[in-house]
Design a protein around this motif. Structure first.
Motif, mmCIF file in Angstrom:
data_model
loop_
_atom_site.group_PDB
_atom_site.id
_atom_site.type_symbol
_atom_site.label_atom_id
_atom_site.label_comp_id
_atom_site.label_asym_id
_atom_site.label_seq_id
_atom_site.Cartn_x
_atom_site.Cartn_y
_atom_site.Cartn_z
ATOM 1 N N TRP A 7 0.839 -1.191 0.000
ATOM 2 C CA TRP A 7 0.000 0.000 0.000
ATOM 3 C C TRP A 7 0.879 1.247 0.000
ATOM 4 O O TRP A 7 1.919 1.299 0.650
ATOM 5 C CB TRP A 7 -0.890 0.032 1.233
ATOM 6 N N THR A 63 -3.783 7.768 -11.627
ATOM 7 C CA THR A 63 -3.054 6.648 -11.042
ATOM 8 C C THR A 63 -3.157 5.412 -11.934
ATOM 9 O O THR A 63 -4.061 5.311 -12.764
ATOM 10 C CB THR A 63 -3.613 6.318 -9.642
ATOM 11 N N ALA A 65 -3.320 2.583 -10.160
ATOM 12 C CA ALA A 65 -3.748 1.678 -9.107
ATOM 13 C C ALA A 65 -4.937 0.835 -9.558
ATOM 14 O O ALA A 65 -5.800 1.286 -10.313
ATOM 15 C CB ALA A 65 -4.125 2.467 -7.858
ATOM 16 N N ILE A 68 -8.028 0.741 -4.175
ATOM 17 C CA ILE A 68 -8.038 1.999 -3.420
ATOM 18 C C ILE A 68 -8.754 1.762 -2.097
ATOM 19 O O ILE A 68 -9.793 1.098 -2.050
ATOM 20 C CB ILE A 68 -8.776 3.119 -4.197
ATOM 21 N N THR A 132 -11.740 -2.326 -5.394
ATOM 22 C CA THR A 132 -10.720 -3.213 -5.940
ATOM 23 C C THR A 132 -11.078 -3.589 -7.372
ATOM 24 O O THR A 132 -12.197 -3.363 -7.831
ATOM 25 C CB THR A 132 -10.589 -4.488 -5.088
ATOM 26 N N THR A 170 -3.439 3.412 -1.868
ATOM 27 C CA THR A 170 -3.554 2.815 -3.200
ATOM 28 C C THR A 170 -2.404 1.831 -3.392
ATOM 29 O O THR A 170 -1.408 1.859 -2.655
ATOM 30 C CB THR A 170 -3.487 3.896 -4.294
ATOM 31 N N ASP A 171 -2.532 0.960 -4.395
ATOM 32 C CA ASP A 171 -1.441 0.021 -4.669
ATOM 33 C C ASP A 171 -0.559 0.497 -5.816
ATOM 34 O O ASP A 171 0.200 -0.282 -6.394
ATOM 35 C CB ASP A 171 -1.973 -1.390 -4.928
ATOM 36 N N VAL A 174 -0.195 7.974 -6.790
ATOM 37 C CA VAL A 174 -1.206 8.876 -7.330
ATOM 38 C C VAL A 174 -0.582 10.248 -7.518
ATOM 39 O O VAL A 174 0.402 10.603 -6.857
ATOM 40 C CB VAL A 174 -2.442 8.977 -6.414
#
Length: 405
Positions: A7, A63, A65, A68, A132, A170-171, A174
């Motif tokens: 994360w 992003t 990602a 989130i 997700t 987030t993964d 951003v």
């Protein structure tokens, strides 16, 4: 865990929050407000409660990602004698398309007794809304950067639930959205503009109209508080905007706030103040939509608890139609006066426009989609109003002209 990627926690800064006029630090995070601190100092409890509910406020960023998490501490409202309210909704958009919804349970509770006029605040724990499986916009989906092309992400906060923002995770990294060249539409109105009975924040009529018009919305629709306050006009004067609208009428009637003699000058003063900061911007005055209980009957509005056991809370008009002769206001009187005020100003203000609110919701609409509590539209009516507003003002010849993008 939904992902093996670590994360990344990103501070919630003003660059990531759109539609709020202030992001105030709290002990655990930040609180978005739709009025600045100076205006909130002058406002009453009702207006400050509305200003803390982030209608039209959204987190917006770019992003790669695919997951989130947003930690928040909402403040729920509980009305004594009324049915329970549902949890507020968060609407996720990816590259302008709906991509998910969520809610946060728990949080603080504000218990409101409308009969006694009392408020009780009960503290509660924070919660998390998770999204997700975000779509991969054109990439392979592999790699440590989250895969694919960067996407424009928006998370619209619950329009009627005060929301303290605690953490954004987030993964993938951003960054703030770049300037998309959109015009800013600044709108002020009552609880109808705030979102009233809409199911989620992106389907309030101003949010829908903004999407159709290709503009960035700053929504100063404040439930119960479109009362021509001078400090609200000064806030609009000082807020950057390309397009401006003010929807005036229903709160003045249902609060039984003023008489006809005071109303016209108050509107002139409100518009004069806005024009100090925006001398040539298109400025649209919107008169009230149809509201049968107040078309020809003055306020005040009073709650009607007769249907509470069936899950219904409604409102009734407590005024006497005969009082119009003494200057009491009804919606028809206000429409006539707004038309007169705009006509008076047109010689010096060619960028001023008037829209009859009954073009958004009128008698035929009420026969098909009656206001569920006598004052506020539901989601279906919000959709209709948003479409009609955009068609009326964001097209050639309309108050705001063609689409801004």
């Amino acid at each position: 865990m939904h992902t093996e990627k670590p994360w990344i926690t990103t501070p919630v800064t003003p660059e990531l929050v759109h539609g709020a006029l202030e992001l105030a630090p709290t002990e655990d995070g930040v609180m978005p407000y739709r009025l600045p601190a100076r205006a909130r100092r002058f406002a009453d409890g009702q207006m400050n409660m509305a200003a803390g509910q982030p209608s039209g406020v959204r987190l917006a960023f770019r992003t790669r990602a695919t997951a989130i998490e947003l930690d928040t501490r909402p403040t729920k409202r509980e009305y004594v004698g009324a049915p329970p309210r549902p949890d507020g909704r968060y609407d996720l958009f990816v590259d302008g398309r709906p991509a998910g919804q969520g809610s946060v349970s728990g949080g603080n509770t504000l218990v409101i007794d409308m009969t006694a006029g009392t408020f009780e605040h009960r503290p509660g724990p924070p919660g998390t809304v998770r999204f997700t499986g975000l779509p991969d916009a054109g990439g392979s989906g592999s790699g440590d950067d989250g895969g694919g092309s960067p996407r424009d992400v928006e998370i619209w906060l619950p329009h009627d639930e005060a929301t303290e923002l605690l953490a954004l995770r987030t993964d993938a990294p951003v960054e703030p959205l770049p300037d998309r060249g959109r015009k800013v539409w600044l709108h002020h109105g009552s609880s109808i503009s705030h979102g009233s009975n809409a199911e989620s924040p992106s389907v309030t009529w101003p949010a829908l109209a903004a999407a159709r018009g290709g503009v960035d919305l700053v929504n100063l629709g404040l439930g119960g508080s479109a009362l021509l306050d001078p400090f609200l006009a000064r806030t609009m004067r000082d807020t950057p905007a390309d397009l401006i609208s003010v929807k005036i009428g229903i709160n003045v009637v249902n609060a039984d706030l003023m008489r006809l003699r005071a109303f016209g000058p108050a509107v002139h003063g409100f518009l004069d103040t806005i024009r100090e900061g925006h001398p040539t911007a298109p400025l649209l005055v919107v008169s009230p939509i149809l509201c049968p209980i107040h078309e020809d009957t003055p306020g005040p509005s009073v709650p009607d608890f007769s249907g509470v056991e069936e899950g219904r809370l409604s409102f009734a008009a407590a005024g006497d139609p005969a009082e119009r002769a003494a200057g009491k206001l009804t919606l028809n009187v206000i429409r006539e006066e707004l038309a007169r005020v705009v006509e008076q100003r047109l010689a010096d203000d060619p960028n001023l426009h008037l829209l009859d609110g009954r073009e958004l919701y009128g008698e035929a609409d009420n026969a098909e989609l009656p206001l569920p509590d006598a004052l506020h539209p539901d989601t279906a009516t919000h959709r209709r109003m948003g479409e009609r507003f955009a068609a009326a003002v964001f097209t050639p010849g309309g108050a705001f002209g063609e689409r801004a993008d």
